[in-house]
Design an enzyme around this catalytic site. Structure first.
Site, PDB file in Angstrom:
ATOM      1  N   HIS A  49       0.847  -1.220   0.000  1.00  0.00           N
ATOM      2  CA  HIS A  49       0.000   0.000   0.000  1.00  0.00           C
ATOM      3  C   HIS A  49       0.868   1.251   0.000  1.00  0.00           C
ATOM      4  CE1 HIS A  49      -3.273   2.763   1.338  1.00  0.00           C
ATOM      5  NE2 HIS A  49      -4.048   1.840   0.807  1.00  0.00           N
ATOM      6  N   ILE A  55       1.469   5.048   1.207  1.00  0.00           N
ATOM      7  CA  ILE A  55       0.428   5.808   1.916  1.00  0.00           C
ATOM      8  C   ILE A  55      -0.059   4.931   3.059  1.00  0.00           C
ATOM      9  CG2 ILE A  55      -1.878   6.855   1.771  1.00  0.00           C
ATOM     10  CD1 ILE A  55       0.141   8.357   0.095  1.00  0.00           C
ATOM     11  N   GLY A  58      -6.052   4.470   5.674  1.00  0.00           N
ATOM     12  CA  GLY A  58      -7.019   5.125   6.556  1.00  0.00           C
ATOM     13  C   GLY A  58      -7.575   4.188   7.612  1.00  0.00           C
ATOM     14  N   VAL A  59      -7.783   2.931   7.265  1.00  0.00           N
ATOM     15  CA  VAL A  59      -8.313   1.983   8.247  1.00  0.00           C
ATOM     16  C   VAL A  59      -7.328   1.772   9.390  1.00  0.00           C
ATOM     17  CG1 VAL A  59      -9.864   0.805   6.648  1.00  0.00           C
ATOM     18  CG2 VAL A  59      -7.538  -0.049   6.951  1.00  0.00           C
ATOM     19  N   GLU A  63      -8.042   2.500  13.315  1.00  0.00           N
ATOM     20  CA  GLU A  63      -7.713   1.499  14.333  1.00  0.00           C
ATOM     21  C   GLU A  63      -6.781   2.080  15.405  1.00  0.00           C
ATOM     22  OE1 GLU A  63      -7.328  -1.905  16.631  1.00  0.00           O
ATOM     23  OE2 GLU A  63      -8.833  -1.484  15.088  1.00  0.00           O
TER      24      GLU A  63
END
Length: 149
Positions: A49, A55, A58-59, A63
């Site tokens: 990723h 990057i 976002g998850v 978390e």
């Protein structure tokens, strides 16, 4: 510094590669917490990723904010022993109003600032924001519950 990563591991069950809080720097029980994660290129998530354009997902930010909120919830419990804390875990109930404002990349210091909206028994509703260089990069309303393992 209130809690380093070793002390955080005494509170949360998460471990590498999924412990996403390095330090807790401020905490007022039942009100707010502040902590951070140093984002490094050596994070396993960057293998995919994205290999040529890393990057931080976002998850993972969501978390990390939830984990900081878990520390807040546990440290807000009066008269609870370390053994009782270790027999419990925090479960997500909902994630609302999530927004991602700017990308997070290797080398960033991701600062989590979590405020309690409401707490009723084992259920916590939190206003969570993540910052890089005092700029909001992500935010969400999180709801979680402390349960027995």
């Amino acid at each position: 510094m209130l809690y380093n990563v070793v002390e955080i591991q005494e509170i949360l069950p998460h471990r590498y590669p999924f412990l996403l809080v390095d330090r807790i720097t401020d905490l007022k029980p039942s009100e707010y917490i502040e902590g951070y994660k140093n984002v490094s290129i050596s994070e396993p998530v960057f293998q995919g990723h994205f290999p040529d354009h890393p990057i931080y997902p976002g998850v993972m930010i969501i978390e990390g904010m939830a984990q900081a909120g878990g520390v807040l919830a546990f440290k807000s419990m009066d008269g609870v022993t370390q053994e009782e804390i270790q027999s419990k875990v925090v479960y997500f109930m909902s994630i609302d109003k999530a927004k991602f404002r700017a990308p997070v990349t290797p080398g960033d210091k991701l600062v989590y600032k979590i405020n309690v909206i409401k707490n009723k028994g084992a259920v916590w509703q939190l206003d969570a924001k993540a910052y890089v260089d005092d700029k909001v990069v992500a935010q969400a309303e999180l709801k979680a519950m402390i349960v027995d393992k």
